[in-house]
Design a protein around this motif. Sequence first.
Motif, mmCIF file in Angstrom:
data_model
loop_
_atom_site.group_PDB
_atom_site.id
_atom_site.type_symbol
_atom_site.label_atom_id
_atom_site.label_comp_id
_atom_site.label_asym_id
_atom_site.label_seq_id
_atom_site.Cartn_x
_atom_site.Cartn_y
_atom_site.Cartn_z
ATOM 1 N N GLU A 7 32.938 52.089 44.930
ATOM 2 C CA GLU A 7 33.601 53.308 44.451
ATOM 3 C C GLU A 7 35.107 53.251 44.699
ATOM 4 O O GLU A 7 35.918 53.602 43.845
ATOM 5 C CB GLU A 7 32.999 54.526 45.146
ATOM 6 C CG GLU A 7 33.536 55.837 44.637
ATOM 7 C CD GLU A 7 32.895 57.028 45.327
ATOM 8 O OE1 GLU A 7 33.554 58.081 45.344
ATOM 9 O OE2 GLU A 7 31.774 56.903 45.846
ATOM 10 N N PHE A 8 35.481 52.785 45.883
ATOM 11 C CA PHE A 8 36.903 52.658 46.214
ATOM 12 C C PHE A 8 37.568 51.622 45.308
ATOM 13 O O PHE A 8 38.688 51.824 44.840
ATOM 14 C CB PHE A 8 37.067 52.272 47.688
ATOM 15 C CG PHE A 8 38.486 52.306 48.164
ATOM 16 C CD1 PHE A 8 39.125 53.506 48.435
ATOM 17 C CD2 PHE A 8 39.199 51.128 48.331
ATOM 18 C CE1 PHE A 8 40.436 53.546 48.867
ATOM 19 C CE2 PHE A 8 40.512 51.155 48.759
ATOM 20 C CZ PHE A 8 41.128 52.363 49.027
ATOM 21 N N ALA A 13 41.340 50.307 40.962
ATOM 22 C CA ALA A 13 41.593 49.670 39.663
ATOM 23 C C ALA A 13 42.059 50.697 38.631
ATOM 24 O O ALA A 13 42.978 50.436 37.855
ATOM 25 C CB ALA A 13 40.339 48.956 39.180
ATOM 26 N N ALA A 14 41.447 51.869 38.633
ATOM 27 C CA ALA A 14 41.810 52.917 37.676
ATOM 28 C C ALA A 14 43.230 53.413 37.886
ATOM 29 O O ALA A 14 43.877 53.883 36.953
ATOM 30 C CB ALA A 14 40.829 54.080 37.785
ATOM 31 N N ARG A 18 46.728 47.408 43.747
ATOM 32 C CA ARG A 18 46.199 46.091 44.132
ATOM 33 C C ARG A 18 45.805 46.100 45.591
ATOM 34 O O ARG A 18 46.468 46.710 46.423
ATOM 35 C CB ARG A 18 47.261 45.014 43.921
ATOM 36 C CG ARG A 18 47.472 44.699 42.490
ATOM 37 C CD ARG A 18 48.379 43.516 42.280
ATOM 38 N NE ARG A 18 48.928 42.965 43.515
ATOM 39 C CZ ARG A 18 50.064 42.328 43.602
ATOM 40 N NH1 ARG A 18 50.797 42.168 42.546
ATOM 41 N NH2 ARG A 18 50.485 41.841 44.740
ATOM 42 N N ARG A 19 44.744 45.395 45.894
ATOM 43 C CA ARG A 19 44.291 45.254 47.265
ATOM 44 C C ARG A 19 45.158 44.250 48.004
ATOM 45 O O ARG A 19 45.726 43.351 47.402
ATOM 46 C CB ARG A 19 42.856 44.703 47.234
ATOM 47 C CG ARG A 19 41.910 45.417 48.098
ATOM 48 C CD ARG A 19 40.518 44.894 47.936
ATOM 49 N NE ARG A 19 40.442 43.466 47.730
ATOM 50 C CZ ARG A 19 39.648 42.657 48.398
ATOM 51 N NH1 ARG A 19 38.858 43.127 49.304
ATOM 52 N NH2 ARG A 19 39.615 41.386 48.139
#
Length: 99
Positions: A7-8, A13-14, A18-19
């Motif tokens: 979910e996160f 992404a939405a 960026r991680r």
Amino acid sequence: MQCTSAEFAKLRAANGIRRSSGRMGMCLDSALAEALNAALKRELLHGTGKRRWRDEFEARTDIFRWIARYNHHRRHSAIGNVPPGVYEDRLARMTALAA
């Protein structure tokens, strides 16, 4: 872990976020971001007691003002308890004198 949940990941992404690309378990990778988020929560959300905004514009405006104060006026212990602008001015003057 919340940061790796599906979910996160979709929410990230939405919103075009960026991680971090650091190794697993490497705390130094996100320490600065964690400190900033903790200060934001402590000073903006908990400090004023304000938990809800009327709309997204109001929330963004409050957060922008907080970031501007954090970056330009708030005293930072890592630089001698002075605001970043004061620190940078002093550094520029010292650099000019040394040249």
